[in-house]
Write a protein that holds these residues in place. Structure first.
Motif, PDB file in Angstrom:
ATOM      1  N   PHE A  71      58.188 -53.282 -14.995  1.00  0.00           N
ATOM      2  CA  PHE A  71      56.827 -53.097 -14.492  1.00  0.00           C
ATOM      3  C   PHE A  71      55.916 -52.602 -15.621  1.00  0.00           C
ATOM      4  O   PHE A  71      54.811 -53.092 -15.830  1.00  0.00           O
ATOM      5  N   ALA A  72      56.401 -51.592 -16.357  1.00  0.00           N
ATOM      6  CA  ALA A  72      55.613 -50.989 -17.436  1.00  0.00           C
ATOM      7  C   ALA A  72      55.335 -51.995 -18.552  1.00  0.00           C
ATOM      8  O   ALA A  72      54.202 -52.097 -19.036  1.00  0.00           O
ATOM      9  N   LEU A  73      56.346 -52.743 -18.971  1.00  0.00           N
ATOM     10  CA  LEU A  73      56.144 -53.712 -20.046  1.00  0.00           C
ATOM     11  C   LEU A  73      55.135 -54.784 -19.649  1.00  0.00           C
ATOM     12  O   LEU A  73      54.286 -55.175 -20.454  1.00  0.00           O
ATOM     13  N   GLU A  74      55.222 -55.236 -18.421  1.00  0.00           N
ATOM     14  CA  GLU A  74      54.284 -56.256 -17.943  1.00  0.00           C
ATOM     15  C   GLU A  74      52.849 -55.708 -17.934  1.00  0.00           C
ATOM     16  O   GLU A  74      51.919 -56.366 -18.399  1.00  0.00           O
ATOM     17  N   LEU A  75      52.668 -54.508 -17.408  1.00  0.00           N
ATOM     18  CA  LEU A  75      51.336 -53.902 -17.326  1.00  0.00           C
ATOM     19  C   LEU A  75      50.774 -53.621 -18.723  1.00  0.00           C
ATOM     20  O   LEU A  75      49.608 -53.919 -19.010  1.00  0.00           O
ATOM     21  N   ILE A  76      51.593 -53.062 -19.593  1.00  0.00           N
ATOM     22  CA  ILE A  76      51.143 -52.723 -20.943  1.00  0.00           C
ATOM     23  C   ILE A  76      50.784 -53.988 -21.727  1.00  0.00           C
ATOM     24  O   ILE A  76      49.792 -54.008 -22.462  1.00  0.00           O
ATOM     25  N   ALA A  77      51.563 -55.042 -21.557  1.00  0.00           N
ATOM     26  CA  ALA A  77      51.242 -56.300 -22.240  1.00  0.00           C
ATOM     27  C   ALA A  77      49.876 -56.827 -21.807  1.00  0.00           C
ATOM     28  O   ALA A  77      49.114 -57.347 -22.625  1.00  0.00           O
ATOM     29  N   LYS A  78      49.541 -56.663 -20.537  1.00  0.00           N
ATOM     30  CA  LYS A  78      48.256 -57.152 -20.009  1.00  0.00           C
ATOM     31  C   LYS A  78      47.088 -56.251 -20.385  1.00  0.00           C
ATOM     32  O   LYS A  78      46.020 -56.723 -20.746  1.00  0.00           O
ATOM     33  N   GLU A  79      47.290 -54.933 -20.260  1.00  0.00           N
ATOM     34  CA  GLU A  79      46.185 -53.975 -20.380  1.00  0.00           C
ATOM     35  C   GLU A  79      46.059 -53.336 -21.765  1.00  0.00           C
ATOM     36  O   GLU A  79      45.028 -52.768 -22.088  1.00  0.00           O
ATOM     37  N   GLY A  80      47.123 -53.369 -22.546  1.00  0.00           N
ATOM     38  CA  GLY A  80      47.128 -52.711 -23.844  1.00  0.00           C
ATOM     39  C   GLY A  80      47.663 -51.299 -23.741  1.00  0.00           C
ATOM     40  O   GLY A  80      47.286 -50.556 -22.851  1.00  0.00           O
ATOM     41  N   GLY A  81      48.554 -50.961 -24.638  1.00  0.00           N
ATOM     42  CA  GLY A  81      49.116 -49.621 -24.608  1.00  0.00           C
ATOM     43  C   GLY A  81      50.448 -49.537 -25.326  1.00  0.00           C
ATOM     44  O   GLY A  81      50.745 -50.338 -26.215  1.00  0.00           O
ATOM     45  N   MET A  82      51.262 -48.578 -24.877  1.00  0.00           N
ATOM     46  CA  MET A  82      52.506 -48.266 -25.569  1.00  0.00           C
ATOM     47  C   MET A  82      53.592 -47.855 -24.584  1.00  0.00           C
ATOM     48  O   MET A  82      53.330 -47.141 -23.622  1.00  0.00           O
ATOM     49  N   LEU A  83      54.793 -48.291 -24.883  1.00  0.00           N
ATOM     50  CA  LEU A  83      55.978 -47.808 -24.179  1.00  0.00           C
ATOM     51  C   LEU A  83      56.818 -47.052 -25.193  1.00  0.00           C
ATOM     52  O   LEU A  83      57.130 -47.594 -26.258  1.00  0.00           O
TER      53      LEU A  83
END
Length: 189
Positions: A71-83
């Motif tokens: 879930f986090a990787l999908e959201l971060i890929a779309k919105e921009g950010g970091m895991l």
């Protein structure tokens, strides 16, 4: 933190998109990862994901970890950010003890009781390396993708503009686990 070894940055193509990746080896020899989008927003979405080999790599449904990671990787890929992949397996009791805790859970103990039976607190994780990584990237404020209030409290020097929940649909194998996380660990589920 002292004695942190930092890798170079490399591209990491995934099914969610291409991330950049950098590794951080702490003074205890644990290697943590930062996966991030090419351009980080001023207030990026950040997920501090604690390592869970059984859920993340093996597809275990006894927990919600693998689903949270994806879930986090999908959201971060779309919105921009970091895991930040936080290498503290089994709430930092290690893989061997985690499997021992699983065996106790098979006998009816919940996740917290199993850790206590093994001589550990409910959650042994620390977050100093997380703050170090965020400071390394000059991230001063963020939107934290978490259900865990301990992660919110651990980032004292970072401004958390918003907490973004991760809602995972329970299954018959993790229903009691999620209930325990909510009732005994204070997770915001």
């Amino acid at each position: 933190m002292k004695n942190i070894e930092i890798s170079q940055i490399a591209a990491l193509p995934t099914k969610y998109g291409t991330f950049r990746i950098q590794a951080f080896k702490d003074g205890l020899g644990k290697e943590h990862l930062a996966l991030f989008t090419e351009s980080l927003p001023d207030t990026p979405i950040v997920r501090v994901h604690s390592e869970c080999l059984t859920g993340d790599a093996l597809g275990s449904v006894k927990c919600d970890c693998g689903e949270q990671l994806h879930f986090a990787l999908e959201l971060i890929a779309k919105e921009g950010g970091m895991l930040i992949y936080h290498r503290q397996e089994g709430r930092n009791i290690g893989l061997l003890n985690k499997v021992n805790a699983y065996a106790l859970q098979d006998k009816g103990y919940n996740t917290v009781e199993a850790n206590h039976q093994l001589g550990f607190s409910a959650d042994e994780r620390t977050y100093e390396i997380v703050e170090f990584i965020l400071n390394h990237f000059d991230i001063k404020k963020l939107k934290l993708l978490t259900n865990n209030p301990k992660k919110i409290e651990s980032l004292g020097s970072i401004e958390i503009v918003e907490r973004l929940p991760i809602q995972i649909i329970p299954n018959p194998y993790n229903k009691e686990y999620l209930k325990t996380k909510k009732e005994q660990l204070g997770h915001l589920l």
